[in-house]
Scaffold this active site. Structure first.
Site, short mmCIF file in Angstrom:
data_model
loop_
_atom_site.label_atom_id
_atom_site.label_comp_id
_atom_site.label_asym_id
_atom_site.label_seq_id
_atom_site.Cartn_x
_atom_site.Cartn_y
_atom_site.Cartn_z
N ASN A 15 3.33 33.29 51.79
CA ASN A 15 3.49 34.21 50.67
C ASN A 15 4.42 35.32 51.17
O ASN A 15 4.02 36.17 51.96
CB ASN A 15 2.14 34.79 50.23
CG ASN A 15 2.28 35.79 49.09
OD1 ASN A 15 3.25 36.54 49.04
ND2 ASN A 15 1.32 35.81 48.18
N GLU A 42 5.08 34.13 45.62
CA GLU A 42 5.45 35.51 45.26
C GLU A 42 6.92 35.79 45.55
O GLU A 42 7.26 36.73 46.25
CB GLU A 42 4.54 36.53 45.98
CG GLU A 42 3.25 36.78 45.22
CD GLU A 42 2.64 38.15 45.53
OE1 GLU A 42 2.97 39.09 44.80
OE2 GLU A 42 1.84 38.25 46.47
N ASP A 155 -1.04 30.27 48.43
CA ASP A 155 -1.93 31.42 48.39
C ASP A 155 -2.96 31.13 47.29
O ASP A 155 -2.66 31.23 46.11
CB ASP A 155 -1.12 32.69 48.08
CG ASP A 155 -2.00 33.92 47.94
OD1 ASP A 155 -3.24 33.79 48.03
OD2 ASP A 155 -1.44 35.02 47.75
N ASN A 157 -5.75 32.76 46.86
CA ASN A 157 -6.50 33.96 46.48
C ASN A 157 -8.00 33.69 46.43
O ASN A 157 -8.71 34.18 45.56
CB ASN A 157 -5.99 34.51 45.13
CG ASN A 157 -4.89 35.54 45.32
OD1 ASN A 157 -5.00 36.43 46.18
ND2 ASN A 157 -3.82 35.43 44.56
N ASP A 226 -4.77 31.97 52.45
CA ASP A 226 -3.66 31.01 52.36
C ASP A 226 -4.13 29.71 52.99
O ASP A 226 -4.54 29.69 54.16
CB ASP A 226 -2.44 31.55 53.09
CG ASP A 226 -2.02 32.91 52.55
OD1 ASP A 226 -1.21 32.93 51.60
OD2 ASP A 226 -2.51 33.94 53.06
N ASP A 255 2.59 41.06 53.62
CA ASP A 255 1.19 41.31 54.02
C ASP A 255 0.46 40.00 54.35
O ASP A 255 -0.69 40.00 54.78
CB ASP A 255 0.43 42.11 52.95
CG ASP A 255 0.77 41.71 51.52
OD1 ASP A 255 1.45 40.68 51.33
OD2 ASP A 255 0.36 42.43 50.59
N HIS A 256 1.15 38.86 54.16
CA HIS A 256 0.63 37.56 54.57
C HIS A 256 1.40 37.06 55.80
O HIS A 256 2.57 37.38 55.96
CB HIS A 256 0.86 36.50 53.47
CG HIS A 256 0.13 36.76 52.20
ND1 HIS A 256 -0.95 36.00 51.78
CD2 HIS A 256 0.34 37.67 51.21
CE1 HIS A 256 -1.36 36.43 50.61
NE2 HIS A 256 -0.60 37.45 50.24
#
Length: 265
Positions: A15, A42, A155, A157, A226, A255-256
């Site tokens: 991501n 993303e 991802d 989530n 992920d 941030d991943h």
């Protein structure tokens, strides 16, 4: 796929949290890790703004399904063009989000997904997430019926278990950790999909995401959201799975962190 010593295939998910803003990070990681296939989420850009030329210069063919400012998914393949097999998850013709793309790469079907976040709970966003989960279950079950090599990566989530989050009690009411969402993930596993990272590291605390706030990276206060799910026919070919954690520490990092598996041919 021409992987390590030509007999392994490395498949990754990342991501990127904005493919253009973090292009230097992506290109640096591609050059270092040399994955054979990469699922990106993303993108946060419309189709026309996808950095196809730079990705090609790095040695990758690509297909993508963009969306201005939000969402967006892509599949990259080293030294070849992925063959598009599907764009968009079936089950809701009115769903306009760019969250699923699928391609055939060297005998493996690759599904790249970006499952909705779903916060705040309760609310329409959480309802949409649960509907998306049901559509994914239906389609994933259909895919397993083909009995072919498939990887569903992205991802999700979803924090599957307490082992996948630094402080489970803090996340109980979050859309990533709600019982309905964990159950949806468990249904995929019970249906036959294999959580590749957990197959090889059943008891290890492994994270793939660290929020930008509250110093989470330096405290290692992360989440594992992920995932790479593999179809049963790939189980015997799974030889490695890991997270490139160090990428999270780079300047202007996502941030991943990238997550990858290696499959024997």
């Amino acid at each position: 796929m021409t992987g390590a010593a030509d007999h392994h295939a490395k498949i990754a998910t990342f991501n990127v949290n904005g493919v253009n803003g973090r292009l230097p990070v992506l290109l640096r990681w591609l050059g270092e890790a040399k994955p054979d296939v990469v699922c990106l989420q993303e993108l946060k850009c419309g189709d026309e703004r996808f950095p196809a030329r730079e990705v090609e210069k790095a040695g990758y063919g690509a297909i993508w399904h963009g969306q201005k400012s939000w969402n967006g998914v892509a599949i990259l393949a080293r030294g070849r063009d992925p063959i598009l097999t599907r764009q968009g998850l079936p089950g809701d013709p009115d769903d306009t989000h760019s969250r699923y793309i699928e391609a055939a790469v060297d005998g493996v079907l690759i599904g790249c997904l970006y499952l909705p976040n779903g916060n705040p709970v309760p609310g329409p966003k959480f309802d949409y997430k649960l509907r998306w989960c049901r559509r994914l279950q239906a389609y994933a079950s259909e895919l397993l019926g083909f009995k072919i090599p498939i990887v569903l990566a992205g991802d999700f989530n979803v924090i599957p278990t307490d082992l996948d989050v630094y402080k489970p009690e803090r996340w109980r009411d979050d859309a990533l950790f709600r019982p309905e969402v964990k159950q949806a993930f468990r249904t995929l596993i019970e249906g036959g999909w294999i959580d590749a990272l957990r197959r090889l590291h059943p008891d290890e605390r492994i994270y793939t995401f660290w929020d930008y706030f509250r110093n989470t990276w330096s405290r290692d206060a992360g989440l594992r959201i992920d995932h790479l799910l593999i179809s049963p026919v790939l189980a015997s070919r799974l030889i490695a799975a890991a997270v490139d954690r160090h990428v999270r520490s780079w300047t202007k990092a996502s941030d991943h962190a990238p997550v990858w598996i290696e499959l024997a041919r």
